[in-house]
Design a protein around this motif. Structure first.
Motif, PDB file in Angstrom:
ATOM      1  N   ASN A 215       0.380  -1.291   0.077  1.00 55.91           N
ATOM      2  CA  ASN A 215      -0.098   0.313  -0.047  1.00 55.91           C
ATOM      3  C   ASN A 215       0.609   0.936  -0.274  1.00 55.91           C
ATOM      4  O   ASN A 215       0.604   2.513  -0.668  1.00 55.91           O
ATOM      5  CB  ASN A 215      -0.617   0.151   1.402  1.00 55.91           C
TER       6      ASN A 215
ATOM      7  N   TRP B 297      -9.804  10.152  -1.888  1.00 54.02           N
ATOM      8  CA  TRP B 297     -11.049   9.410  -2.556  1.00 54.02           C
ATOM      9  C   TRP B 297     -12.432   9.440  -1.373  1.00 54.02           C
ATOM     10  O   TRP B 297     -12.068   9.800  -0.302  1.00 54.02           O
ATOM     11  CB  TRP B 297     -10.077   7.589  -1.953  1.00 54.02           C
TER      12      TRP B 297
ATOM     13  N   ASN C 133     -17.620   0.724  -6.460  1.00 54.76           N
ATOM     14  CA  ASN C 133     -16.628   1.036  -5.946  1.00 54.76           C
ATOM     15  C   ASN C 133     -15.625   1.469  -7.429  1.00 54.76           C
ATOM     16  O   ASN C 133     -15.439   0.264  -8.427  1.00 54.76           O
ATOM     17  CB  ASN C 133     -15.547  -0.502  -5.585  1.00 54.76           C
TER      18      ASN C 133
ATOM     19  N   LEU D 131     -12.936   3.194  -6.890  1.00 52.19           N
ATOM     20  CA  LEU D 131     -10.845   2.582  -7.028  1.00 52.19           C
ATOM     21  C   LEU D 131     -10.835   2.202  -7.656  1.00 52.19           C
ATOM     22  O   LEU D 131     -11.503   1.260  -8.376  1.00 52.19           O
ATOM     23  CB  LEU D 131     -10.957   2.606  -5.152  1.00 52.19           C
TER      24      LEU D 131
ATOM     25  N   SER E  79     -13.013  -3.413  -2.279  1.00 55.07           N
ATOM     26  CA  SER E  79     -13.902  -1.654  -1.107  1.00 55.07           C
ATOM     27  C   SER E  79     -14.807  -3.068  -0.463  1.00 55.07           C
ATOM     28  O   SER E  79     -15.536  -3.477  -1.739  1.00 55.07           O
ATOM     29  CB  SER E  79     -13.699  -0.221  -1.765  1.00 55.07           C
TER      30      SER E  79
ATOM     31  N   PRO F  12     -15.266   2.244   4.902  1.00 58.49           N
ATOM     32  CA  PRO F  12     -14.072   0.974   3.958  1.00 58.49           C
ATOM     33  C   PRO F  12     -14.064  -0.149   5.369  1.00 58.49           C
ATOM     34  O   PRO F  12     -13.297   0.000   5.719  1.00 58.49           O
ATOM     35  CB  PRO F  12     -13.491   1.358   2.904  1.00 58.49           C
TER      36      PRO F  12
ATOM     37  N   THR G 130      -8.214  -1.510   4.728  1.00 64.62           N
ATOM     38  CA  THR G 130      -9.230  -0.488   5.588  1.00 64.62           C
ATOM     39  C   THR G 130      -8.357   0.767   5.840  1.00 64.62           C
ATOM     40  O   THR G 130      -8.984   2.188   5.670  1.00 64.62           O
ATOM     41  CB  THR G 130     -10.068  -0.458   6.613  1.00 64.62           C
TER      42      THR G 130
ATOM     43  N   GLN H  32      -7.640   3.621   3.012  1.00 62.97           N
ATOM     44  CA  GLN H  32      -8.725   3.775   2.067  1.00 62.97           C
ATOM     45  C   GLN H  32      -9.495   4.766   3.408  1.00 62.97           C
ATOM     46  O   GLN H  32     -10.302   5.900   2.326  1.00 62.97           O
ATOM     47  CB  GLN H  32     -10.081   2.830   1.572  1.00 62.97           C
TER      48      GLN H  32
END
Ligand code: C2O
Ligand code: CU
Ligand code: CU
Length: 478
Positions: free
Chosen positions: A12, A96, A121, A123, A127, A171, A177, A180
């Motif tokens: 990430n 976001w 979703n 993204l 999610s 999320p 998590t 997001q």
């Protein structure tokens, strides 16, 4: 165990860094690097005093008007996608967002109504949306097993069966998590009922949601997620997505619905001039009686329902809501208008059934930064079963690396004791809770009874980086 949780966090981190330099790098701000201590405020954000000025004193404000997210019923489409938003004063930032709003729209629904929402979703990662604090059945709970891929959607449809309260949607995909939520995906969810209406509490412009969180921005001013295993701590506070916010108020009584929306920070609220909070509720709705407090400390995902009586404040003055842990000025209240407000501050609120006589005890040790009872979360594994309708005592301990905000899905609980560490309970830990702060050296006991639904639920640390690394457990109500 199929995935190494630490590698997820690392991935990430790399992805966000690359994204910020490329696709998301469209902001207008000049260079700023977060400081390692995570406490200072970058120069371009400091002009309104967000870095911990004294706050209060004179009327008017150079700060940005507090954003109030639009309200809507929990129906229709809720899309998570990148968006460019105004953090106040024209400061644009890529985040976001749900439906392009940061924070997302405030969902408002009466008890007894139905929620019918389709999550979409938008993204580039999987999610799913969890309605933190909502008592719903498993298919509607946003379990990470239900995460949908980019472009996918998920239909929620459930009755609202609980009393008035402030909840929190965000999320809940496995291992992502923290990222997001930090990137901006979160919103308030208000449940209304007749008991609440009967109290005649401040409403309309006198009822204000405050989603307080920290954030870090890249050198272009775009939201950035820089996790550490000890938890993401941003260097800049935001209230309702506003930098250096101010709210123009009158000499009346205000009701603030406060959510700690940080990934990892504990917030210690106080007003600069000592104005008290009259605490009337928390995670699960009203307390039995109000209590006046000069400061309140809450961990990520805990909520507060407070009244603030400004009838003694002269027009032209102001006061600052602060976080005493960082010294941050969070929100300036500028008293701009004089009104006659006859609001009665309630003493007694509503009786709360006391859970008693647990039929069994379960022990949960929060180990390191990624384990409960020695195990890293496995989405496929069910760790224990809880009989429906039976009161149980759950005992939370930790061997370090706290704070661990312990959150349970599927039921509210009552906190009955804390030994070790702070060795006491606080007024904001009364009533019905879904998240409780476990500090190093502490043992916290709760009484819990699942009387909503049978099915699969989660218990986890709500320091979201701990959750993502695996400090989470599946259990089944049977
Ligand atoms: Cu707010 Cu399972 O989380
Ligand atoms: Cu939850
Ligand atoms: Cu933790």
């Amino acid at each position: 165990m199929s995935r190494d949780p630490l590698s997820i966090t690392r991935r990430n981190f790399v992805r966000v860094t690359a994204g910020a330099a490329g696709v998301l790098g469209t902001g207008l701000l000049s260079a700023c690097e977060p400081d390692p201590a995570g406490l200072s405020v970058s120069p371009q954000f400091a002009k309104g005093g967000g870095g911990g000025g004294k706050g209060g004193g004179q009327g008017g404000s150079a700060r940005n008007p507090l954003r109030i997210p639009p309200t809507q019923a929990p129906t229709g489409v809720l899309t998570a996608a990148p968006a460019e938003v105004d953090l106040g004063g024209g400061v644009r930032s890529r985040v976001w967002a749900y439906n392009g709003q940061f924070p997302g729209p405030t969902l408002v629904a009466p008890t007894g109504s139905r929620a019918d929402m389709t999550f979409v979703n938008g993204l580039s990662h999987e999610s799913i949306t969890h309605w933190h604090g909502m008592i719903v059945d498993t298919p509607n709970d946003g379990h990470p097993r239900e995460a949908v891929p980019p472009g996918g959607s998920y239909v929620y449809d459930y009755p609202i069966i609980q009393r008035a309260s402030l909840n929190f949607y965000h999320p809940h995909p496995h291992g992502m998590t923290g990222e997001q939520v930090a990137m901006g995906l979160a919103g308030a969810y208000l449940i209304r009922d007749d008991d609440e209406a009967a109290l005649g509490l401040p409403s309309g412009p006198h009822e204000v949601p405050l989603i307080v969180r920290d954030a870090t921005f890249d050198r272009n001013g775009n939201m950035q997620y820089k996790p550490r295993s000890g938890g993401f701590e941003g260097n800049t506070p935001l209230v309702n997505g506003t930098l250096d916010p101010a709210l123009s108020v009158d000499t009346g009584v205000y009701r603030f619905r406060i959510l700690n929306g940080c990934n990892a920070r504990i917030l210690r609220f106080a007003f600069s001039d000592g104005t008290p909070f009259v605490l009337i509720g928390n995670d699960g709705g009203f307390l039995e009686a109000s209590v006046s407090l000069s400061e309140i400390t809450i961990c990520p995902a805990e909520r507060l329902d407070v009244l603030v009586d400004l009838r003694g404040h002269a027009p032209g003055t102001s006061l600052m809501l602060q976080d005493l842990n960082t010294g941050w000025d969070l929100l300036e209240l500028t008293v701009d208008r004089s009104v006659a407000d006859g609001t009665a501050i309630p003493g007694a609120l509503y009786p709360i059934e006391r859970l008693t006589a647990p039929v069994r005890t379960r022990e949960f040790s929060f180990d390191g930064m990624s384990k409960i009872n020695g195990q890293v979360y496995d989405m496929a594994r069910v760790d224990f079963q809880v009989p429906f309708g039976e009161t149980e005592l759950w005992r939370f301990t930790t061997n370090g690396n706290a704070p661990h905000p312990v959150h349970v899905h599927g039921a509210y609980y009552q906190v009955v004791s804390r030994s070790g560490g702070r060795a006491r309970l606080y007024p904001w830990e009364g009533g019905w809770k879904d998240t409780v702060l476990l500090e190093d050296g502490e043992t916290v006991e709760i009484l819990i009874r699942f009387d909503g639904y049978r099915g699969l639920y989660l218990m986890h640390c709500h320091k979201l980086e701990h959750e993502d690394m695996g400090m989470m457990s599946n259990f089944e109500v049977v």
